[in-house]
Design an enzyme around this catalytic site. Sequence first.
Site, PDB file in Angstrom:
ATOM      1  N   ASP A   1       5.181  -3.406   1.181  1.00 40.38           N
ATOM      2  CA  ASP A   1       5.585  -2.252   0.388  1.00 40.38           C
ATOM      3  C   ASP A   1       5.412  -2.570  -1.090  1.00 40.38           C
ATOM      4  OD1 ASP A   1       6.243  -0.166   2.117  1.00 40.38           O
ATOM      5  OD2 ASP A   1       8.178  -1.061   2.620  1.00 40.38           O
TER       6      ASP A   1
ATOM      7  N   ARG B   1      -7.000  -1.228  10.100  1.00 41.49           N
ATOM      8  CA  ARG B   1      -7.200   0.204  10.318  1.00 41.49           C
ATOM      9  C   ARG B   1      -7.568   0.813   8.981  1.00 41.49           C
ATOM     10  NH1 ARG B   1      -8.061   1.869  15.135  1.00 41.49           N
ATOM     11  NH2 ARG B   1      -6.946   3.860  14.942  1.00 41.49           N
TER      12      ARG B   1
ATOM     13  N   ARG C   1      10.661  -1.291  11.845  1.00 41.99           N
ATOM     14  CA  ARG C   1      10.700  -0.778  10.470  1.00 41.99           C
ATOM     15  C   ARG C   1      11.471   0.540  10.387  1.00 41.99           C
ATOM     16  NH1 ARG C   1       4.852  -2.322   9.414  1.00 41.99           N
ATOM     17  NH2 ARG C   1       4.141  -0.173   9.317  1.00 41.99           N
TER      18      ARG C   1
ATOM     19  N   ARG D   1      -0.781  12.731  10.427  1.00 38.23           N
ATOM     20  CA  ARG D   1       0.161  13.464   9.576  1.00 38.23           C
ATOM     21  C   ARG D   1      -0.581  14.327   8.561  1.00 38.23           C
ATOM     22  NH1 ARG D   1       2.799   8.223   6.268  1.00 38.23           N
ATOM     23  NH2 ARG D   1       0.812   7.366   5.599  1.00 38.23           N
TER      24      ARG D   1
ATOM     25  N   GLU E   1      -4.515  13.339   7.765  1.00 39.15           N
ATOM     26  CA  GLU E   1      -4.786  11.892   7.775  1.00 39.15           C
ATOM     27  C   GLU E   1      -5.211  11.442   9.170  1.00 39.15           C
ATOM     28  OE1 GLU E   1      -1.741   9.826   5.568  1.00 39.15           O
ATOM     29  OE2 GLU E   1      -2.001   8.041   6.802  1.00 39.15           O
TER      30      GLU E   1
ATOM     31  N   ARG F   1      19.567   6.649  13.666  1.00 38.72           N
ATOM     32  CA  ARG F   1      20.869   6.940  13.046  1.00 38.72           C
ATOM     33  C   ARG F   1      21.686   7.908  13.887  1.00 38.72           C
ATOM     34  NH1 ARG F   1      18.136   7.864   7.759  1.00 38.72           N
ATOM     35  NH2 ARG F   1      17.767   5.792   6.918  1.00 38.72           N
TER      36      ARG F   1
ATOM     37  N   TYR G   1       1.279  -6.365   5.703  1.00 32.71           N
ATOM     38  CA  TYR G   1       1.714  -5.054   5.246  1.00 32.71           C
ATOM     39  C   TYR G   1       2.807  -5.289   4.196  1.00 32.71           C
ATOM     40  CZ  TYR G   1       3.377  -0.403   4.777  1.00 32.71           C
ATOM     41  OH  TYR G   1       3.717   0.805   4.218  1.00 32.71           O
TER      42      TYR G   1
HETATM   43  P1  FAD Z   1      -4.258  -2.929  -3.536  1.00 34.83           P
HETATM   44  O1  FAD Z   1      -3.534  -1.734  -4.018  1.00 34.83           O
HETATM   45  O2  FAD Z   1      -5.085  -2.783  -2.310  1.00 34.83           O
HETATM   46  O3  FAD Z   1      -5.180  -3.466  -4.725  1.00 34.83           O
HETATM   47  C1  FAD Z   1      -6.214  -4.406  -4.511  1.00 34.83           C
HETATM   48  C2  FAD Z   1      -7.364  -4.043  -5.445  1.00 34.83           C
HETATM   49  O4  FAD Z   1      -8.343  -5.072  -5.365  1.00 34.83           O
HETATM   50  C3  FAD Z   1      -8.072  -2.750  -5.063  1.00 34.83           C
HETATM   51  O5  FAD Z   1      -8.077  -1.866  -6.166  1.00 34.83           O
HETATM   52  C4  FAD Z   1      -9.475  -3.185  -4.695  1.00 34.83           C
HETATM   53  O6  FAD Z   1     -10.480  -2.260  -5.113  1.00 34.83           O
HETATM   54  C5  FAD Z   1      -9.610  -4.500  -5.449  1.00 34.83           C
HETATM   55  N1  FAD Z   1     -10.569  -5.421  -4.840  1.00 34.83           N
HETATM   56  C6  FAD Z   1     -10.598  -5.870  -3.565  1.00 34.83           C
HETATM   57  N2  FAD Z   1     -11.614  -6.739  -3.384  1.00 34.83           N
HETATM   58  C7  FAD Z   1     -12.241  -6.852  -4.576  1.00 34.83           C
HETATM   59  C8  FAD Z   1     -13.370  -7.610  -5.034  1.00 34.83           C
HETATM   60  N3  FAD Z   1     -14.037  -8.445  -4.220  1.00 34.83           N
HETATM   61  N4  FAD Z   1     -13.767  -7.493  -6.320  1.00 34.83           N
HETATM   62  C9  FAD Z   1     -13.083  -6.658  -7.149  1.00 34.83           C
HETATM   63  N5  FAD Z   1     -12.009  -5.924  -6.774  1.00 34.83           N
HETATM   64  C10 FAD Z   1     -11.596  -6.016  -5.508  1.00 34.83           C
HETATM   65  N6  FAD Z   1       4.369   1.096  -0.225  1.00 34.83           N
HETATM   66  C11 FAD Z   1       5.572   1.609  -0.565  1.00 34.83           C
HETATM   67  O7  FAD Z   1       6.389   0.910  -1.179  1.00 34.83           O
HETATM   68  N7  FAD Z   1       5.889   2.917  -0.278  1.00 34.83           N
HETATM   69  C12 FAD Z   1       5.040   3.750   0.386  1.00 34.83           C
HETATM   70  O8  FAD Z   1       5.367   4.926   0.635  1.00 34.83           O
HETATM   71  C13 FAD Z   1       3.761   3.226   0.763  1.00 34.83           C
HETATM   72  N8  FAD Z   1       2.893   4.015   1.415  1.00 34.83           N
HETATM   73  C14 FAD Z   1       1.701   3.483   1.801  1.00 34.83           C
HETATM   74  C15 FAD Z   1       0.823   4.314   2.509  1.00 34.83           C
HETATM   75  C16 FAD Z   1      -0.382   3.819   2.942  1.00 34.83           C
HETATM   76  C17 FAD Z   1      -1.321   4.725   3.678  1.00 34.83           C
HETATM   77  C18 FAD Z   1      -0.701   2.451   2.716  1.00 34.83           C
HETATM   78  C19 FAD Z   1      -1.981   1.871   3.255  1.00 34.83           C
HETATM   79  C20 FAD Z   1       0.145   1.630   1.997  1.00 34.83           C
HETATM   80  C21 FAD Z   1       1.365   2.136   1.526  1.00 34.83           C
HETATM   81  N9  FAD Z   1       2.243   1.348   0.778  1.00 34.83           N
HETATM   82  C22 FAD Z   1       3.461   1.872   0.424  1.00 34.83           C
HETATM   83  C23 FAD Z   1       1.889  -0.043   0.369  1.00 34.83           C
HETATM   84  C24 FAD Z   1       1.187  -0.101  -1.006  1.00 34.83           C
HETATM   85  O9  FAD Z   1      -0.038   0.616  -0.960  1.00 34.83           O
HETATM   86  C25 FAD Z   1       0.945  -1.573  -1.369  1.00 34.83           C
HETATM   87  O10 FAD Z   1       2.198  -2.206  -1.524  1.00 34.83           O
HETATM   88  C26 FAD Z   1       0.154  -1.821  -2.654  1.00 34.83           C
HETATM   89  O11 FAD Z   1      -1.005  -1.042  -2.716  1.00 34.83           O
HETATM   90  C27 FAD Z   1      -0.237  -3.295  -2.748  1.00 34.83           C
HETATM   91  O12 FAD Z   1      -0.883  -3.547  -3.969  1.00 34.83           O
HETATM   92  P2  FAD Z   1      -1.996  -4.683  -4.087  1.00 34.83           P
HETATM   93  O13 FAD Z   1      -2.322  -4.798  -5.523  1.00 34.83           O
HETATM   94  O14 FAD Z   1      -1.561  -5.906  -3.365  1.00 34.83           O
HETATM   95  O15 FAD Z   1      -3.257  -4.125  -3.249  1.00 34.83           O
HETATM   96  N1  UDP Z   2       5.760   5.830  14.017  1.00 37.79           N
HETATM   97  C1  UDP Z   2       5.651   6.713  15.074  1.00 37.79           C
HETATM   98  N2  UDP Z   2       5.908   8.030  14.858  1.00 37.79           N
HETATM   99  C2  UDP Z   2       6.240   8.518  13.644  1.00 37.79           C
HETATM  100  C3  UDP Z   2       6.338   7.620  12.569  1.00 37.79           C
HETATM  101  C4  UDP Z   2       6.095   6.278  12.788  1.00 37.79           C
HETATM  102  O1  UDP Z   2       5.325   6.316  16.190  1.00 37.79           O
HETATM  103  O2  UDP Z   2       6.427   9.740  13.517  1.00 37.79           O
HETATM  104  C5  UDP Z   2       5.465   4.402  14.274  1.00 37.79           C
HETATM  105  C6  UDP Z   2       4.004   4.058  13.929  1.00 37.79           C
HETATM  106  O3  UDP Z   2       3.546   3.101  14.870  1.00 37.79           O
HETATM  107  C7  UDP Z   2       4.117   3.453  12.554  1.00 37.79           C
HETATM  108  C8  UDP Z   2       5.471   2.721  12.645  1.00 37.79           C
HETATM  109  O4  UDP Z   2       6.287   3.581  13.471  1.00 37.79           O
HETATM  110  O5  UDP Z   2       3.050   2.569  12.281  1.00 37.79           O
HETATM  111  C9  UDP Z   2       6.153   2.471  11.319  1.00 37.79           C
HETATM  112  O6  UDP Z   2       6.378   3.711  10.667  1.00 37.79           O
HETATM  113  P1  UDP Z   2       6.263   3.859   9.112  1.00 37.79           P
HETATM  114  O7  UDP Z   2       6.700   5.218   8.728  1.00 37.79           O
HETATM  115  O8  UDP Z   2       6.909   2.678   8.478  1.00 37.79           O
HETATM  116  O9  UDP Z   2       4.674   3.816   8.950  1.00 37.79           O
HETATM  117  P2  UDP Z   2       3.748   3.486   7.695  1.00 37.79           P
HETATM  118  O10 UDP Z   2       4.550   3.651   6.439  1.00 37.79           O
HETATM  119  O11 UDP Z   2       3.326   2.101   7.975  1.00 37.79           O
HETATM  120  O12 UDP Z   2       2.633   4.477   7.811  1.00 37.79           O
END
Ligand code: FAD
Ligand code: UDP
Length: 383
Positions: A350, A249, A173, A279, A300, A177, A348
């Site tokens: 986005d 996780r 992912r 982070r 975090e 560069r 996973y």
């Molecule tokens: P969710 O946002 O998880 O929504 C699911 C909803 O269902 C939740 O509100 C939950 O409460 C509800 N639910 C679950 N079970 C039940 C139940 N039984 N009854 C009622 N409600 C329920 N994407 C990016 O593009 N850029 C980023 O920088 C980025 N950063 C991220 C950082 C982190 C730490 C994480 C974990 C993800 C990140 N993502 C990012 C991904 C992004 O969070 C997801 O693409 C997005 O949240 C997916 O939306 P969703 O609706 O599928 O799931």
């Molecule tokens: N990663 C790492 N060091 C960093 C950033 C990322 O080892 O400083 C690894 C880590 O295993 C992470 C993966 O690269 O899960 C993908 O990075 P990304 O930034 O896409 O992580 P996410 O958005 O899933 O938190």
Amino acid sequence: MKQDILIVGAGLSGAVIGQELAQAGHRISIVDARDHIAGNCHTERDPETGVMVHVYGPHIFHTDDREVWDYVNRFETFLPYQNRVKTSSGGKVFSLPVNLHTINQFFGRTMRPDEARAFIEQLADSTIEDPQTFEEQALRFVGRDLYEAFFKGYTTKQWGCSPTALPASILKRLPLRFNYDDNYFYHRYQGMPEGGYTQMVAQMLDHPNITVELNTRFARSQKTEYDHVFYSGPIDGYFGYDAGRLGYRTLDFERFTYDGDYQGCAVMNYGDATIPYTRVTEHKHFAPWESHEKSVCYREFSRECGPDDIPYYPIRLVEEKSLLTDYLDRAREEDRVSFVGRLGTYRYLDMDVTIREALDTARAFLARPETATASRISELVPA
Ligand code: FAD
Ligand code: UDP
């Protein structure tokens, strides 16, 4: 024929499907177990500092999908934002993703792009022909020194296991560069919603055919009351975890405030294994158009997800494959239910991909409601 539709989850998946089907005249009920909409993208103003906080971790919108970009811009103004991540390792700060600046700084050199490329090639382990694990991928592409400084400790903390047990795809992912481009993403469109993601989702849900009930957990018995259910909760949870729990996780965020600018950037990673967190996010830097004296930051921490924790990252270890296959097979057979989103398909995703899939799912349903159940999940998650 207009149908009564239940959508489980008011995250991006649920909101986009709800908006599309409501526009087409269907009656939409959305339930969410949490006390807010927008799922994991939820943003809210921190009462003490006034800063817009990404409650479930940093979210940066980036995409190459023009239709998805236009779609989100219909509901919220996106302001220009480029993700520039820093990492702290061995008492020094470097720029990510690994780029020419990182390489020159790390090795104390002033190499040009071609020189750096040749230098890294010579450090890389060329005996690894087809990297399978995260560690092999790292050793093959950046060599041991950079791997140990930036990836080994971070990845062990993030995933709770050795990088030798993780698939190479996780590291793929991240780019490498040989220029000074420190933009974390390649995509053509990148930005941040001016009023936050929750405001954007509220706009999507603002339709007379949509009702939203918060603090409401879905029970399978409710299915009979509706013509169709779109389920964005955990796939194993739908079946009462009867075959076991899929591995996730979870994250803990330790909030602290600071008078002024704590770290000078939105996201600082910590590559050293000796530092327990992965982070620190300083939320005010996600909104450079706002000005705040005080700052709020989240440290975090990543750990194994227990039954009462929020599932964040699907682990998808090899051993889990048969459990996942079992749930997917049953999901395919479940009549009048579509499993969607990151939890419903245990991937996973986005935000842009989530929206793309939600749009496609809604369109497929509108075109042929009777075949909507299993077709999507078969397409998305190969058996
Ligand atoms: P969710 O946002 O998880 O929504 C699911 C909803 O269902 C939740 O509100 C939950 O409460 C509800 N639910 C679950 N079970 C039940 C139940 N039984 N009854 C009622 N409600 C329920 N994407 C990016 O593009 N850029 C980023 O920088 C980025 N950063 C991220 C950082 C982190 C730490 C994480 C974990 C993800 C990140 N993502 C990012 C991904 C992004 O969070 C997801 O693409 C997005 O949240 C997916 O939306 P969703 O609706 O599928 O799931
Ligand atoms: N990663 C790492 N060091 C960093 C950033 C990322 O080892 O400083 C690894 C880590 O295993 C992470 C993966 O690269 O899960 C993908 O990075 P990304 O930034 O896409 O992580 P996410 O958005 O899933 O938190």
